[in-house]
Write a protein that holds these residues in place. Structure first.
Motif, short mmCIF file in Angstrom:
data_model
loop_
_atom_site.label_atom_id
_atom_site.label_comp_id
_atom_site.label_asym_id
_atom_site.label_seq_id
_atom_site.Cartn_x
_atom_site.Cartn_y
_atom_site.Cartn_z
N VAL A 1 0.80 -1.23 0.00
CA VAL A 1 0.00 0.00 0.00
C VAL A 1 0.83 1.28 0.00
O VAL A 1 0.29 2.34 -0.25
N ALA A 2 2.12 1.18 0.28
CA ALA A 2 2.93 2.41 0.24
C ALA A 2 3.66 2.57 -1.09
O ALA A 2 4.44 3.50 -1.26
N GLU A 3 3.41 1.67 -2.02
CA GLU A 3 4.15 1.72 -3.29
C GLU A 3 3.30 2.30 -4.42
O GLU A 3 2.10 2.03 -4.52
N GLY A 4 3.98 2.99 -5.31
CA GLY A 4 3.37 3.42 -6.56
C GLY A 4 3.34 2.25 -7.52
O GLY A 4 3.77 1.13 -7.20
N VAL A 5 2.86 2.53 -8.71
CA VAL A 5 2.54 1.45 -9.63
C VAL A 5 3.79 0.68 -10.09
O VAL A 5 3.73 -0.53 -10.32
N VAL A 6 4.95 1.35 -10.19
CA VAL A 6 6.16 0.68 -10.68
C VAL A 6 6.55 -0.47 -9.75
O VAL A 6 6.81 -1.60 -10.19
N ILE A 7 6.60 -0.20 -8.45
CA ILE A 7 7.01 -1.26 -7.51
C ILE A 7 5.85 -2.25 -7.27
O ILE A 7 6.09 -3.45 -7.09
N GLN A 8 4.62 -1.78 -7.33
CA GLN A 8 3.49 -2.72 -7.27
C GLN A 8 3.63 -3.80 -8.34
O GLN A 8 3.46 -4.98 -8.08
N GLU A 9 3.94 -3.34 -9.54
CA GLU A 9 4.02 -4.30 -10.66
C GLU A 9 5.23 -5.23 -10.49
O GLU A 9 5.17 -6.41 -10.85
N ALA A 10 6.31 -4.69 -9.92
CA ALA A 10 7.48 -5.54 -9.66
C ALA A 10 7.12 -6.63 -8.65
O ALA A 10 7.53 -7.79 -8.79
N ASP A 11 6.36 -6.26 -7.63
CA ASP A 11 5.93 -7.25 -6.63
C ASP A 11 5.07 -8.33 -7.27
O ASP A 11 5.23 -9.52 -6.97
N ILE A 12 4.20 -7.90 -8.17
CA ILE A 12 3.34 -8.88 -8.84
C ILE A 12 4.20 -9.82 -9.70
O ILE A 12 4.02 -11.04 -9.66
N ARG A 13 5.17 -9.25 -10.43
CA ARG A 13 6.04 -10.10 -11.26
C ARG A 13 6.83 -11.08 -10.39
O ARG A 13 6.96 -12.26 -10.71
N ALA A 14 7.35 -10.58 -9.27
CA ALA A 14 8.17 -11.42 -8.39
C ALA A 14 7.34 -12.57 -7.81
O ALA A 14 7.78 -13.72 -7.78
N LEU A 15 6.13 -12.26 -7.36
CA LEU A 15 5.29 -13.31 -6.78
C LEU A 15 4.86 -14.29 -7.86
O LEU A 15 4.80 -15.50 -7.63
N ALA A 16 4.59 -13.77 -9.05
CA ALA A 16 4.19 -14.64 -10.16
C ALA A 16 5.32 -15.60 -10.54
O ALA A 16 5.07 -16.72 -10.99
N SER A 17 6.57 -15.17 -10.34
CA SER A 17 7.69 -16.05 -10.68
C SER A 17 7.94 -17.07 -9.56
O SER A 17 8.88 -17.85 -9.61
N GLY A 18 7.10 -17.05 -8.53
CA GLY A 18 7.19 -18.06 -7.48
C GLY A 18 8.11 -17.69 -6.32
O GLY A 18 8.45 -18.53 -5.49
#
Lengths: 261, 394
Positions: free
Chosen positions: A56-73
């Motif tokens: 919740v403290a991140e803008g869209v760039v780091i939000q998307e990085a988190d999504i990519r990282a979790l998606a990669s397992g």
């Protein structure tokens, strides 16, 4: 024997450049390479983000990085193992940045235990403010780890109490809102840092919104260093597994700007 | 208990940027609560604008058909805007105005809280922006347009899973960038202290009326008080005045979606674990690394991976119990109450009705159930039709 490098090391030799990346974006092997590259390019301290589903403290760039990282397992355990592998090759302090739930659910004690084993010097937890930090701070201390505090443009009179209990370095949030590149930083950061100086001799580094060498230089002039996240993560998003050369060039340009002071 | 805590639950887990604002809100609410003028204005709007007290209706047909306990419906669906959400929205907008704010933001799932906030903002002359998951915007198109008619801006949230929890994330992010003139009207008994307390207080009018009404009608307290639970605002409001009445069992009905043994449910109490998220320590559906789960329910309003901290406390202390209700059961209850009583209720509320259908027949005829009918079901008609394989052109 402790494997960690103390945070104070990052501020021992002039102004510091602090770089952030999300572990596991796009995969954990790339993260390993990028940490080594960032160090080689001159980063004085590296913040490794443990991805969270709802940052919740991140803008869209780091939000998307988190999504990519979790998606990669990527998991917290994989990140510990990765740090374990590279820790002895890296001479700068490493800290984690994540949200309170991944730590709480892992177990405060167990999390700190693992941090000590792999040589993590500190942790930044944006949703664990001063009022709530005590449930975790004592355990960090027992494990010889710094719980890094943040101050924001709205902190005002809170700065004194936060700074007086701060450990490692103080993370000065430059702007209202979330992380992300900003063309201009409007806050009177000089005044914030002055309040910190009055309360403590802890190093203060400024983050949120910094992307250009000019901004990094300006922020370092006002404080002890500049923290850059989204601008690095944006390069990683663009270059993917081949981000090393571009990240190296970028971090070097930023460190050069800070070093010149 | 520590400030802002319900046992170990609750707290103020927000970024530093929001701390000053959260503390300011705490102080402003304390002052407002003790100001007779504030209370008088709230009471006046509840009566004159919302249409309170809402009726406590004896559901005679259901009672006879189920053949057991007497069933009373607390008709929050008859409120202006068609749900209990208006109680809290008006309370918080009044508070925001008193704090000098000119703008409110809100998250919404089914759209009821968004509509309620847009309504209160229109009434009180405030600017309003509502965050709504893109998927929910699709599911609840009518409510999107309704909010726009009321002058609100509806911002579809395209991050994450594009449902209620993502709308909360986005509202929090927006609030942290602009809290000087903006109040975040949280729609449920969740978030950082003082929100769970504020929302409970404004919603406790439901239970205090119901308690008085049942005493008038039956001369005694009910045996069971039942309400559906997502974040938990109608249930907390319904339960609160009954907490001290030991003989009254309090039962919350949470969304079990396609079943609590599948991965498609929102049954936080049945399947969640203690965590810290959205500003509070409570129960959350999450994985082994503390990543918040994607949850599912046919009801957009119950499609939330957490639950208010006071509910977590009521459960762990044994004062309230929580039961899962599946989509199938809720849809059957939706249709049942429509035919039995001529009431089309919200699919959220149908979760509570479904549990009444399970237990009323096993209770004796001199026992009493009071159930909170938290909202009306016009918004759900198209979704129920789809569920039954009928495609309505809305």
């Amino acid at each position: 024997m402790s494997r960690k490098v103390e945070i104070s090391r990052a501020f021992a030799d002039g102004k510091a450049f602090i770089g952030f990346l999300t572990a596991g974006d796009p995969d954990i092997e790339t993260t390993k390479t990028l940490i080594l590259e960032m160090e080689r390019a001159g980063a004085d301290l590296i913040e490794i983000g443990i991805p969270f589903s709802d940052p919740v403290a991140e803008g869209v760039v780091i939000q998307e990085a988190d999504i990519r990282a979790l998606a990669s397992g990527t998991t917290t355990d994989m990140i510990f193992d990765m740090v374990d592998e590279i820790r002895d090759q890296v001479k700068v302090p490493l800290v984690f940045m994540t949200y309170v739930n991944p730590i709480f659910h892992y177990g405060y004690e167990r999390f700190c235990e693992r941090c000590r084993e792999v040589g993590i010097a500190g942790v930044i937890v944006p949703d664990l403010p001063f009022e709530e930090k005590n449930e975790f701070a004592g355990i960090c201390r027992e494990h010889d780890m710094n719980l890094i505090s943040m101050i924001a443009p709205t902190s005002d009179e809170r700065i004194k109490q936060i700074a007086s209990e701060a450990e490692g370095f103080l993370y000065v949030v430059s702007s209202m809102g979330v992380t992300g590149v900003r063309s201009k930083i409007e806050t009177d950061i000089g005044a914030m840092v002055e309040k910190v100086r009055a309360a403590s001799d802890i190093p203060a580094a400024i983050g949120f919104g910094i992307s250009t060498p000019e901004q990094a230089a300006e922020m370092s002039r006002l404080s002890d260093g500049a923290i850059v996240g989204s601008a690095i993560v944006r390069i990683i998003a663009r270059e993917g597994r081949n981000a090393a050369p571009a990240v190296y060039e970028y971090v070097k340009s930023m460190k050069d700007a800070v070093r010149a002071l | 208990m520590a400030k802002g805590r319900f046992g170990e639950f609750g707290g103020q887990y927000v970024p530093e940027t929001l701390m000053t604002e959260v503390l300011r809100l705490e102080k402003a609410y304390e002052e407002a609560k003790n100001d007779p003028e504030f209370k008088a204005e709230f009471d006046r709007l509840m009566k004159e604008y919302v249409g309170r007290p809402s009726l406590l209706y004896y559901a005679e047909n259901m009672t006879k058909d189920l053949g057991g306990a007497k069933i009373y419906l607390k008709r929050e669906d008859l409120n202006h805007t068609g749900a209990h959400k208006i109680n809290n929205a008006i309370g918080q907008c009044l508070l925001a105005k008193r704090m000098g704010k000119t703008r409110v933001i809100a998250e919404t799932g089914a759209g009821q809280h968004g509509v309620a906030t847009a309504t209160a903002a229109a009434l009180l002359g405030m600017e309003c922006e509502v965050f709504m998951g893109r998927e929910d915007c699709e599911r609840q198109k009518l409510n999107v347009f309704r909010m726009q008619l009321l002058g609100a801006t509806v911002t579809p949230v395209t991050t994450g899973t594009q449902v209620l929890k993502d709308a909360v994330n986005e509202a929090m992010r927006t609030w942290s960038s602009r809290c000087e003139d903006t109040h975040y009207v949280i729609g449920s008994t969740m978030g950082p202290h003082p929100f769970p307390m504020i929302v409970r207080d404004f919603q406790s009018i439901i239970g205090s009326e119901a308690r008085q009404q049942i005493l008038e009608k039956e001369g005694r307290l009910p045996d069971a008080v039942i309400a559906c639970v997502g974040g938990g605002s109608n249930s907390m409001g319904m339960f609160y005045d009954f907490i001290g009445d030991e003989g009254v069992s309090l039962i919350g009905c949470e969304a079990a979606g396609k079943g609590i043994d599948t991965d498609q449910h929102a049954a936080t109490m049945a399947r969640g674990e203690v965590g810290i998220f959205h500003g509070m320590k409570s129960y959350f559906c999450q994985n082994e690394y503390g990543q918040i789960d994607e949850v599912y329910s046919i009801s957009a309003g119950l499609d939330y991976p957490g639950i208010g901290p006071e509910h977590a406390y009521l459960r762990d202390s044994g004062r309230a119990s929580y039961v899962p209700v599946t989509d199938d059961e809720a849809v059957a209850a939706f249709e049942y109450i429509a035919r039995q009583e001529g009431i089309i209720c919200a699919v959220e509320s149908a979760h509570a009705i479904a549990h009444v259908m399970k237990i009323a027949g096993q209770m004796s005829r001199d026992q009493i159930i009071v159930v909170c009918l938290s909202g009306r079901g016009d918004k759900d008609v198209a979704a129920i039709a789809r569920y039954r394989g009928v495609n309505l052109d809305e």
